[in-house]
Scaffold this motif. Sequence first.
Motif, short mmCIF file in Angstrom:
data_model
loop_
_atom_site.label_atom_id
_atom_site.label_comp_id
_atom_site.label_asym_id
_atom_site.label_seq_id
_atom_site.Cartn_x
_atom_site.Cartn_y
_atom_site.Cartn_z
N LEU A 25 0.82 -1.21 0.00
CA LEU A 25 0.00 0.00 0.00
C LEU A 25 0.86 1.26 0.00
N ASN A 26 1.96 1.22 0.75
CA ASN A 26 2.81 2.41 0.84
C ASN A 26 3.66 2.62 -0.40
N GLN A 27 3.92 1.56 -1.15
CA GLN A 27 4.75 1.66 -2.33
C GLN A 27 3.96 2.12 -3.55
N GLU A 28 2.70 1.80 -3.59
CA GLU A 28 1.92 1.93 -4.82
C GLU A 28 1.25 3.29 -4.96
N ALA A 29 1.15 3.74 -6.21
CA ALA A 29 0.43 4.98 -6.50
C ALA A 29 -1.04 4.84 -6.12
N ARG A 30 -1.65 5.97 -5.79
CA ARG A 30 -3.09 5.98 -5.55
C ARG A 30 -3.78 6.14 -6.89
N ALA A 31 -4.67 5.21 -7.20
CA ALA A 31 -5.37 5.20 -8.48
C ALA A 31 -6.73 5.88 -8.32
N ILE A 32 -6.97 6.88 -9.17
CA ILE A 32 -8.21 7.66 -9.12
C ILE A 32 -8.90 7.60 -10.48
N ALA A 33 -10.15 7.21 -10.50
CA ALA A 33 -10.95 7.24 -11.73
C ALA A 33 -11.78 8.52 -11.72
N VAL A 34 -11.62 9.33 -12.76
CA VAL A 34 -12.45 10.53 -12.92
C VAL A 34 -13.51 10.19 -13.95
N MET A 35 -14.78 10.29 -13.56
CA MET A 35 -15.85 9.86 -14.45
C MET A 35 -17.05 10.80 -14.34
N SER A 36 -17.96 10.63 -15.28
CA SER A 36 -19.21 11.40 -15.29
C SER A 36 -20.30 10.50 -15.84
N LYS A 60 4.25 13.22 -8.09
CA LYS A 60 4.49 12.67 -9.41
C LYS A 60 3.20 12.01 -9.90
N VAL A 61 2.70 12.52 -11.02
CA VAL A 61 1.37 12.13 -11.49
C VAL A 61 1.45 11.56 -12.91
N LEU A 62 0.71 10.48 -13.13
CA LEU A 62 0.52 9.92 -14.47
C LEU A 62 -0.95 10.05 -14.82
N LEU A 63 -1.25 10.76 -15.90
CA LEU A 63 -2.62 10.93 -16.38
C LEU A 63 -2.84 9.97 -17.54
N PHE A 64 -3.82 9.11 -17.40
CA PHE A 64 -4.08 8.04 -18.37
C PHE A 64 -5.43 8.32 -19.04
N SER A 107 3.34 13.44 -16.66
CA SER A 107 3.36 12.29 -17.56
C SER A 107 1.93 11.95 -17.97
N TYR A 108 1.75 11.60 -19.23
CA TYR A 108 0.42 11.19 -19.66
C TYR A 108 0.51 10.15 -20.76
N ILE A 109 -0.53 9.33 -20.83
CA ILE A 109 -0.67 8.35 -21.89
C ILE A 109 -1.91 8.72 -22.68
N ALA A 110 -1.71 9.03 -23.95
CA ALA A 110 -2.81 9.49 -24.79
C ALA A 110 -3.78 8.34 -25.08
N SER A 137 3.12 1.66 -11.27
CA SER A 137 2.44 2.02 -10.02
C SER A 137 3.40 2.36 -8.89
N ILE A 138 4.64 1.93 -8.99
CA ILE A 138 5.60 2.26 -7.93
C ILE A 138 6.49 3.44 -8.33
N GLN A 139 6.23 4.01 -9.51
CA GLN A 139 7.01 5.15 -9.96
C GLN A 139 6.27 6.48 -9.77
N TYR A 140 4.99 6.41 -9.44
CA TYR A 140 4.17 7.62 -9.34
C TYR A 140 3.45 7.68 -7.99
N ASP A 141 3.08 8.88 -7.61
CA ASP A 141 2.25 9.07 -6.42
C ASP A 141 0.78 8.88 -6.74
N TYR A 142 0.39 9.34 -7.94
CA TYR A 142 -1.00 9.23 -8.37
C TYR A 142 -1.06 8.78 -9.82
N ILE A 143 -1.98 7.86 -10.11
CA ILE A 143 -2.34 7.53 -11.48
C ILE A 143 -3.81 7.91 -11.64
#
Length: 295
Positions: A25-36, A60-64, A107-110, A137-143
């Motif tokens: 839990l402490n190593q892994e990024a927090r995964a957030i789904a943004v939806m509507s 450190k954020v990755l936007l997917f 960082s983002y993945i199109a 998941s261990i390279q970012y704070d948030y995905i």
Amino acid sequence: MNDQASALREQVKQLKGLPLEEPTLNQEARAIAVMSGKGGVGKSNFSLNFSLSLQKRGYKVLLFDMDIGMANIDILLGMTQRYSILHLFEQNLSLEDIIQQGPQGLSYIAGGSGLRDVFQFDEQKRIHFLNQVQQLSIQYDYIIFDMGAGITSESLQLILSCNEIILISTCEPTAMTDAYSALKFIHNHDQEIPFQLVINRAISPKHAIHTAARLQSVTQRFLNKNLSHMGSLPDDKHVTLAVMEQTPFLLRFPNSHVSRAVQEISSKYLHGSGRNTAATKKTHTFIHKLRRLFV
């Protein structure tokens, strides 16, 4: 069958040089789904500027971009899409290979064609995808996953694996109805996953508070579920101007009302209703849940 699947998982991990153990839990990024519940409520614009706000604060954020039909994060950034998720398999690339760098080091993945296909590949390709996500998941704070409007059977698996969901709605009755329907659908599959609400394009703070209160009331009454109100974004002309210039409004107009609002939301998320509260405490890692649902 389980033994064969287990052996295949370990074989793929070894081939990719990845750790056999899932991150903690402490190593892994927090995964957030943004939806509507519906399109056209400004979900992608929020995802992008919220991600940038977290990035500017030192995370450190990755936007997917997971919006298959209307993928537009690269358009909002004014950048050319070089890769889509399909290149992960067609050209034997890693997810790290297809990550692009946006402003502020984001960082983002199109998005684009092929995202739905990920969920329909054979087991070995799906495991390859999962291990790539685990490595990131261990390279970012948030995905942050910018999901498409509505919910498909494919996107449901990913949404249910996330640590929490940010639900975007406007004050319009149709947007509110669709937002509640989406929340109810997810709740029927997982009653524990936390939701947070953002009201976009609010005419006034009063309208936003009233809209949030109505959604919170119906969610509590019929689902017995708490819906936290993260905040609201005003109906600000600077959003349209920034979109026309293909520059995030947080960077183009940092002193605008909408930019200040998204910064307030990110601050509230980090220090109030975000990762440090018991309500959103992670009981399972994102990777653990994704593997359980995905394979």
